[in-house]
Design an enzyme around this catalytic site. Structure first.
Site, short mmCIF file in Angstrom:
data_model
loop_
_atom_site.label_atom_id
_atom_site.label_comp_id
_atom_site.label_asym_id
_atom_site.label_seq_id
_atom_site.Cartn_x
_atom_site.Cartn_y
_atom_site.Cartn_z
N GLU A 151 0.77 -1.36 0.14
CA GLU A 151 -0.08 -0.07 0.02
C GLU A 151 0.96 1.14 -0.04
O GLU A 151 2.00 1.27 0.89
CB GLU A 151 -0.81 -0.04 1.33
N ARG B 133 4.42 -12.64 10.00
CA ARG B 133 5.41 -11.47 9.68
C ARG B 133 6.64 -11.31 10.48
O ARG B 133 6.73 -12.19 11.45
CB ARG B 133 4.34 -10.33 9.84
N LYS C 295 4.08 0.61 9.67
CA LYS C 295 4.30 2.21 9.08
C LYS C 295 3.66 3.35 9.72
O LYS C 295 4.21 4.35 9.58
CB LYS C 295 3.71 1.95 7.46
P1 ATP Z 1 2.44 -2.19 8.09
O1 ATP Z 1 1.76 -3.03 9.10
O2 ATP Z 1 3.98 -1.95 8.28
O3 ATP Z 1 1.64 -1.15 7.66
P2 ATP Z 1 1.08 -3.53 5.85
O4 ATP Z 1 1.06 -4.81 5.80
O5 ATP Z 1 0.07 -2.44 6.07
O6 ATP Z 1 2.33 -3.05 6.63
P3 ATP Z 1 1.40 -3.60 3.01
O7 ATP Z 1 1.99 -2.25 2.44
O8 ATP Z 1 -0.06 -3.42 2.90
O9 ATP Z 1 1.92 -3.13 4.65
O10 ATP Z 1 2.37 -4.44 2.68
C1 ATP Z 1 2.59 -5.14 1.68
C2 ATP Z 1 3.05 -6.74 1.83
O11 ATP Z 1 4.15 -6.83 2.61
C3 ATP Z 1 1.82 -7.26 2.11
O12 ATP Z 1 1.63 -8.49 1.68
C4 ATP Z 1 2.19 -7.63 3.88
O13 ATP Z 1 1.82 -8.93 4.10
C5 ATP Z 1 3.64 -7.54 3.71
N1 ATP Z 1 4.38 -7.36 5.07
C6 ATP Z 1 4.24 -6.29 5.52
N2 ATP Z 1 4.55 -6.32 6.87
C7 ATP Z 1 5.47 -7.41 6.73
C8 ATP Z 1 6.27 -8.02 8.02
N3 ATP Z 1 6.58 -7.26 8.90
N4 ATP Z 1 6.69 -9.20 7.56
C9 ATP Z 1 6.25 -10.04 6.43
N5 ATP Z 1 5.58 -9.29 5.50
C10 ATP Z 1 5.09 -8.09 5.70
MG MG Z 2 -1.71 -3.13 4.64
#
Ligand code: ATP
Ligand code: MG
Length: 556
Positions: A37, A266, A276
């Site tokens: 995102e 994760r 984020k």
């Molecule tokens: P955050 O919680 O940091 O905002 P998010 O999951 O909302 O992370 P996205 O931009 O939606 O962030 O993530 C893109 C991809 O990265 C998704 O497929 C998500 O599952 C993966 N991802 C995000 N954070 C992690 C993590 N800590 N470990 C492994 N994969 C991750």
């Molecule tokens: Mg997300």
């Protein structure tokens, strides 16, 4: 289950699944995607997901898309889109075909929403958000059906069209799927599919007034792109039921080879935060220099700190993929970069806390040029010029008036050591300032010890590093420590208060003159001191960021 993983990578449950799906003929090749995102910079957790998704595509000769999951205009920005593209490339991966945007599918989402309405599977609901919450029920109690659940298909089609035209205000109504208000999975209790947002979108401008929810948009985007294995983190485990429901109820996608979702745990890393939202908070409140502050767990921060892409990929292999939630030791990340830099980093000498040494038996006004290997174990990297003269700098920690014990392998009065890549010297006396701090050490050198042991057979055990004084450059050293004082700061509401006040210490020292040409982000081993790289922001200054120490020196 067969084991036809095409690499020597350890087999994990996702590779098992892929092997099965290829063996059974369900798929002839695989397609994955990385769906960030664009609401922040990528962090090391994303790197895990990038290495997994792009790595599987590489290993199985499949494809991996980069798809911006851009369904929330309020928080997204092109700055983030650009940084994400740059970070994925830097990590060494390329996406197949064009970059995808969920927003490209906005017209299609709308048609699929109409299909659900036409099937009696979606309705426009005018409950307030408080009422919706109340109607949803709890884990123990079923929810109540919305009074809008049985509106006719025709009316719902009209209401959705009006939502799209901007006839309702934000929050006034949503489109919901009609599933099961008694489901044990809360996400199946008539989840919202579309909501109203009047913000301008970074790709589609003001064209849309309704924006799809993640659970509606993600599975459809996967299906449109022909994704076979949709990999996400564990917190989406329950949402898999909705993912499947959605694709099974849309005619275009209800096929055996439709995408399936698999969840893995994760990455959580000690002494840092990974969400984020929290990282953004650190940036916005000025607690770090920006998203690319070298203390941040972001890809751009790690890169500015001197981490290599290879070391981050290796880290991701070392931690592996599983379904167990855990906290990863910072040491694993540091070991990965240390192991890589030990092989690839050019060597140099830098004195972080300098004191002057005067070699009294060395001619005045003479500067000698010596050769030193760029890498002691890799001759192919060639040699560099270093200098030697009557005045040098050594590190304060490398001199003591009296050798404290036999194990002391540094300089002391009457004790001989070798200056790395140069001669042996013996200290005779020293000066101090008014506070008693040593300022200058006087020594003599043995002119017959360049590249060889002393002729008379005496043993010189210690080796210390140095730089020649007249040519040395003054450099700023930024010494980093863990950003937080607690292992899991994110658990604490007031995590900002847990910032380690010693996470950045700036000192000034001296480096070899050739370091004026050091490339930003390229880590060097400052012999005996650690790995450092030139800062990529103030490139005209001589500033070195400490990447990592030579050995694991955390005492936590
Ligand atoms: P955050 O919680 O940091 O905002 P998010 O999951 O909302 O992370 P996205 O931009 O939606 O962030 O993530 C893109 C991809 O990265 C998704 O497929 C998500 O599952 C993966 N991802 C995000 N954070 C992690 C993590 N800590 N470990 C492994 N994969 C991750
Ligand atoms: Mg997300």
């Amino acid at each position: 289950m067969s084991d036809n993983t095409p690499t020597d990578k350890p087999i994990n449950f996702i590779r098992h699944q892929i092997n099965d799906d290829l063996d059974s003929g369900l798929h002839t090749s695989i397609q994955t995607r990385f769906p960030p995102e664009p609401n922040g910079y990528l962090h090391i957790g994303h790197a895990k997901s990038i290495c997994l998704n792009f790595g599987l595509a590489q290993d199985y000769s499949g494809k991996c898309n980069l798809r911006f999951d851009d369904t929330n205009p309020a928080k997204e920005d092109v700055e983030f889109v650009d940084s994400i593209k740059a970070d994925v490339k830097w990590l060494g991966f390329g996406w197949d075909g064009e970059i995808q945007y969920s927003s490209n599918y906005f017209p299609k989402f709308y048609e699929y929403a109409r299909e659900l309405i036409n099937k009696g599977l979606a309705y426009v609901c005018f409950l307030t958000s408080d009422e919706t919450r109340e109607y949803r029920g709890t884990l123990k109690e079923p929810g109540k059906v919305s009074p809008y659940r049985d509106t006719s298909i025709e009316e719902n089609l009209e209401l959705l069209a009006k939502m799209k035209e901007g006839k309702y205000s934000e929050g006034e109504c949503v489109l919901r799927a009609k599933i099961d208000m008694a489901s044990s999975f809360m996400c199946m209790r008539d989840p919202a599919l579309y909501r109203i947002r009047f913000d301008k979108h970074h790709q589609t401008g003001n064209e849309w007034r309704i924006y799809p929810m993640y659970d509606f948009a993600h599975c459809i985007s996967d299906a449109i792109e022909g994704i076979t294995h949709s990999l996400c983190t564990l917190e989406f485990q329950n949402n898999r039921h909705l993912y499947d429901w959605m694709l099974e109820h849309l005619d275009d996608f209800n096929k055996l080879d439709r995408p399936h979702q698999y969840e893995f745990s994760r990455l959580n890393l000690e002494y840092t935060v990974m969400s984020k939202r929290k990282l953004q908070q650190l940036v916005e409140n000025g607690l770090v220099e920006g998203w690319n502050d070298p203390r941040m767990p972001t890809i751009s921060g790690l890169r500015r700190r001197g981490y290599t892409a290879a070391s981050i990929r290796d880290f991701s292999d070392r931690i592996g993929i599983s379904k167990v939630d855990s906290m990863t030791d910072m040491k694993i990340l540091e070991d990965a970069v240390r192991d890589d830099l030990n092989v690839v980093a050019p060597r140099t000498m830098g004195v972080i806390d300098p004191i002057r040494v005067v070699i009294e038996n060395y001619p005045e006004n003479q500067v000698e040029t010596l050769q030193a290997p760029i890498h002691p174990q890799n001759e192919n990297m060639g040699k560099r010029e270093i200098f030697f003269s009557r005045e040098l700098f050594i590190d304060r920690a490398d001199f003591q008036e009296i050798s404290p014990n036999k194990k002391f392998k540094r300089l002391a009065i009457g004790k001989e050591v070798r200056l790395r890549n140069a001669y042996t010297i013996n200290a005779t006396t020293f000066d101090t300032d008014f506070d008693g701090n040593i300022t200058t050490v006087y020594a003599t050198y043995d002119a017959d010890t360049l590249g060889k042991n002393p002729a008379d057979g005496r043993k010189v055990k210690g080796v210390i590093h140095f730089v020649e004084a007249t040519k040395a450059l003054r450099a700023e050293f930024r010494m980093y420590d863990r950003l937080f004082t607690l292992e899991n700061p994110g658990k604490n509401d007031n995590f900002e208060a847990l910032i380690n006040s010693k996470s950045l210490i700036v000192t000034y020292g001296m480096v070899e003159p050739t370091m004026t040409n050091a490339k930003p982000e390229l880590a060097y081993q400052f012999e005996r001191e650690g790995y450092f790289c030139r800062d990529n922001k103030d490139v005209n200054e001589i500033i070195f960021n400490k990447t990592v120490s030579l050995r694991d020196t955390w005492n936590g």
